[in-house]
Scaffold this motif. Sequence first.
Motif, PDB file in Angstrom:
ATOM      1  N   ILE A  41      -7.999  19.840  14.618  1.00 31.28           N
ATOM      2  CA  ILE A  41      -8.791  18.777  13.992  1.00 31.28           C
ATOM      3  C   ILE A  41      -9.869  18.356  14.979  1.00 31.28           C
ATOM      4  CG2 ILE A  41      -8.793  16.382  13.177  1.00 31.28           C
ATOM      5  CD1 ILE A  41      -6.068  16.897  11.931  1.00 31.28           C
ATOM      6  N   ILE A  42     -11.106  18.321  14.479  1.00 31.22           N
ATOM      7  CA  ILE A  42     -12.245  17.860  15.275  1.00 31.22           C
ATOM      8  C   ILE A  42     -12.706  16.534  14.695  1.00 31.22           C
ATOM      9  CG2 ILE A  42     -14.600  18.341  16.043  1.00 31.22           C
ATOM     10  CD1 ILE A  42     -14.038  21.326  15.406  1.00 31.22           C
ATOM     11  N   VAL A  43     -12.810  15.517  15.544  1.00 35.43           N
ATOM     12  CA  VAL A  43     -13.399  14.242  15.145  1.00 35.43           C
ATOM     13  C   VAL A  43     -14.674  14.085  15.961  1.00 35.43           C
ATOM     14  CG1 VAL A  43     -13.075  11.748  14.941  1.00 35.43           C
ATOM     15  CG2 VAL A  43     -11.106  13.267  14.674  1.00 35.43           C
ATOM     16  N   GLN A  44     -15.812  14.048  15.263  1.00 31.92           N
ATOM     17  CA  GLN A  44     -17.106  13.954  15.956  1.00 31.92           C
ATOM     18  C   GLN A  44     -17.661  12.540  15.879  1.00 31.92           C
ATOM     19  OE1 GLN A  44     -19.715  17.011  14.295  1.00 31.92           O
ATOM     20  NE2 GLN A  44     -19.404  18.220  16.132  1.00 31.92           N
ATOM     21  N   PHE A  45     -18.257  12.137  16.992  1.00 30.68           N
ATOM     22  CA  PHE A  45     -18.910  10.834  17.097  1.00 30.68           C
ATOM     23  C   PHE A  45     -20.357  11.042  17.552  1.00 30.68           C
ATOM     24  CE2 PHE A  45     -14.419  10.265  18.124  1.00 30.68           C
ATOM     25  CZ  PHE A  45     -14.062   9.251  17.262  1.00 30.68           C
ATOM     26  N   LEU A  46     -21.226  10.123  17.191  1.00 27.05           N
ATOM     27  CA  LEU A  46     -22.589  10.027  17.739  1.00 27.05           C
ATOM     28  C   LEU A  46     -23.473  11.245  17.501  1.00 27.05           C
ATOM     29  CD1 LEU A  46     -21.721   8.456  21.213  1.00 27.05           C
ATOM     30  CD2 LEU A  46     -22.419   7.258  19.134  1.00 27.05           C
ATOM     31  N   LYS A  47     -23.167  12.059  16.544  1.00 27.49           N
ATOM     32  CA  LYS A  47     -23.933  13.285  16.366  1.00 27.49           C
ATOM     33  C   LYS A  47     -25.071  13.142  15.362  1.00 27.49           C
ATOM     34  CE  LYS A  47     -21.774  16.426  18.874  1.00 27.49           C
ATOM     35  NZ  LYS A  47     -22.391  17.255  19.858  1.00 27.49           N
ATOM     36  N   LYS A  67     -26.254  21.303  28.328  1.00 26.50           N
ATOM     37  CA  LYS A  67     -25.957  21.562  26.918  1.00 26.50           C
ATOM     38  C   LYS A  67     -24.762  22.502  26.827  1.00 26.50           C
ATOM     39  CE  LYS A  67     -30.737  21.057  25.529  1.00 26.50           C
ATOM     40  NZ  LYS A  67     -31.945  21.732  25.102  1.00 26.50           N
ATOM     41  N   GLY A  68     -24.019  22.400  25.713  1.00 29.63           N
ATOM     42  CA  GLY A  68     -22.931  23.347  25.483  1.00 29.63           C
ATOM     43  C   GLY A  68     -21.537  22.768  25.536  1.00 29.63           C
ATOM     44  N   LYS A  69     -21.411  21.457  25.693  1.00 27.71           N
ATOM     45  CA  LYS A  69     -20.083  20.849  25.763  1.00 27.71           C
ATOM     46  C   LYS A  69     -19.336  21.013  24.436  1.00 27.71           C
ATOM     47  CE  LYS A  69     -22.192  17.108  27.149  1.00 27.71           C
ATOM     48  NZ  LYS A  69     -23.525  17.549  27.598  1.00 27.71           N
ATOM     49  N   THR A  70     -20.021  20.723  23.342  1.00 29.16           N
ATOM     50  CA  THR A  70     -19.405  20.882  22.027  1.00 29.16           C
ATOM     51  C   THR A  70     -19.120  22.353  21.758  1.00 29.16           C
ATOM     52  OG1 THR A  70     -20.454  18.896  21.156  1.00 29.16           O
ATOM     53  CG2 THR A  70     -19.743  20.525  19.536  1.00 29.16           C
ATOM     54  N   SER A  71     -20.023  23.222  22.154  1.00 29.69           N
ATOM     55  CA  SER A  71     -19.810  24.658  21.957  1.00 29.69           C
ATOM     56  C   SER A  71     -18.568  25.139  22.703  1.00 29.69           C
ATOM     57  CB  SER A  71     -21.033  25.444  22.422  1.00 29.69           C
ATOM     58  OG  SER A  71     -22.166  25.083  21.654  1.00 29.69           O
ATOM     59  N   CYS A  72     -18.337  24.638  23.892  1.00 27.40           N
ATOM     60  CA  CYS A  72     -17.124  24.993  24.640  1.00 27.40           C
ATOM     61  C   CYS A  72     -15.881  24.523  23.894  1.00 27.40           C
ATOM     62  CB  CYS A  72     -17.143  24.373  26.044  1.00 27.40           C
ATOM     63  SG  CYS A  72     -18.289  25.148  27.177  1.00 27.40           S
ATOM     64  N   ALA A  73     -15.939  23.312  23.369  1.00 23.40           N
ATOM     65  CA  ALA A  73     -14.807  22.772  22.608  1.00 23.40           C
ATOM     66  C   ALA A  73     -14.559  23.612  21.361  1.00 23.40           C
ATOM     67  CB  ALA A  73     -15.060  21.310  22.250  1.00 23.40           C
ATOM     68  N   ILE A  74     -15.625  24.020  20.689  1.00 23.48           N
ATOM     69  CA  ILE A  74     -15.485  24.842  19.485  1.00 23.48           C
ATOM     70  C   ILE A  74     -14.900  26.213  19.845  1.00 23.48           C
ATOM     71  CG2 ILE A  74     -16.771  26.040  17.663  1.00 23.48           C
ATOM     72  CD1 ILE A  74     -18.553  23.483  17.562  1.00 23.48           C
ATOM     73  N   GLY A  75     -15.282  26.736  20.987  1.00 23.56           N
ATOM     74  CA  GLY A  75     -14.681  27.985  21.457  1.00 23.56           C
ATOM     75  C   GLY A  75     -13.174  27.842  21.607  1.00 23.56           C
ATOM     76  N   GLU A 131     -20.121   9.286  10.293  1.00 28.24           N
ATOM     77  CA  GLU A 131     -21.528   8.924  10.446  1.00 28.24           C
ATOM     78  C   GLU A 131     -22.046   8.359   9.133  1.00 28.24           C
ATOM     79  OE1 GLU A 131     -22.980   9.260  13.370  1.00 28.24           O
ATOM     80  OE2 GLU A 131     -21.449  10.478  14.315  1.00 28.24           O
ATOM     81  N   LYS A 132     -22.799   7.305   9.202  1.00 33.28           N
ATOM     82  CA  LYS A 132     -23.430   6.749   8.010  1.00 33.28           C
ATOM     83  C   LYS A 132     -24.881   7.223   7.912  1.00 33.28           C
ATOM     84  CE  LYS A 132     -24.752   2.408   5.819  1.00 33.28           C
ATOM     85  NZ  LYS A 132     -24.490   2.762   4.445  1.00 33.28           N
ATOM     86  N   TYR A 133     -25.521   7.366   9.061  1.00 38.47           N
ATOM     87  CA  TYR A 133     -26.959   7.625   9.083  1.00 38.47           C
ATOM     88  C   TYR A 133     -27.275   9.061   9.486  1.00 38.47           C
ATOM     89  CZ  TYR A 133     -27.143   2.586   8.783  1.00 38.47           C
ATOM     90  OH  TYR A 133     -26.969   1.292   8.358  1.00 38.47           O
ATOM     91  N   GLU A 134     -28.417   9.536   9.020  1.00 32.68           N
ATOM     92  CA  GLU A 134     -28.879  10.873   9.375  1.00 32.68           C
ATOM     93  C   GLU A 134     -29.261  10.944  10.852  1.00 32.68           C
ATOM     94  OE1 GLU A 134     -29.069  13.559   7.328  1.00 32.68           O
ATOM     95  OE2 GLU A 134     -28.270  12.405   5.656  1.00 32.68           O
ATOM     96  N   LYS A 135     -29.872   9.875  11.347  1.00 33.63           N
ATOM     97  CA  LYS A 135     -30.389   9.914  12.720  1.00 33.63           C
ATOM     98  C   LYS A 135     -29.292   9.607  13.736  1.00 33.63           C
ATOM     99  CE  LYS A 135     -32.438   5.465  11.581  1.00 33.63           C
ATOM    100  NZ  LYS A 135     -33.631   4.720  11.383  1.00 33.63           N
ATOM    101  N   GLN A 136     -29.579   9.912  14.973  1.00 34.91           N
ATOM    102  CA  GLN A 136     -28.609   9.692  16.040  1.00 34.91           C
ATOM    103  C   GLN A 136     -28.509   8.208  16.378  1.00 34.91           C
ATOM    104  OE1 GLN A 136     -28.914  12.258  19.404  1.00 34.91           O
ATOM    105  NE2 GLN A 136     -28.344  14.025  18.180  1.00 34.91           N
TER     106      GLN A 136
END
Length: 162
Positions: free
Chosen positions: A34-40, A13-21, A63-68
């Motif tokens: 600019i952050i483009v997120q997929f599959l979240k 865990k923590g890949k996105t957190s590293c990117a945000i850092g 994302e269209k749906y609430e779920k992953q």
Amino acid sequence: MEGRVEVYCGQGKGKTSCAIGHCIKAAGQAKQVIIVQFLKGKDTEEIDFIRRLEPEVQLFRFEKYEKQYKDLSEEEKKEQDHYIFNGLKYAKKVIDTRQCDVLILDEVLGLLDLKIIEPSNLIDLLKERSEELDVIMTGRSLPEELMDYVDAVYCIETMKES
């Protein structure tokens, strides 16, 4: 200064957190991110925090749906794929128009794992970037085909979790 392509991958865990850092550091240097997120899925705890970093850091989610993605029906996955491709088109537009100094493609490597896109799709994207643009990609695994197009790969593994 020449831009870099970096990857945060691994099972931990923590890949996105590293990117945000990385985003926070870049924004502190007056760079546009600019952050483009997929599959979240639609709800992640990071979103509210990232929104507070605007306008220096902008988050785009397709994302269209609430779920992953993994929890979607086949029909929902087909529909979500359309949104994912829109996200990739947006990333290409950001690269083409040089809208930012740092582009984060969060969980884009997961699109490869799911066979939604091919490594060549990401290679084409990386070839089009300006020399000054930093690109950071996250996901569980990095295919060998992409290795020649990245400057650094950081593998995040969980050593212990209680």
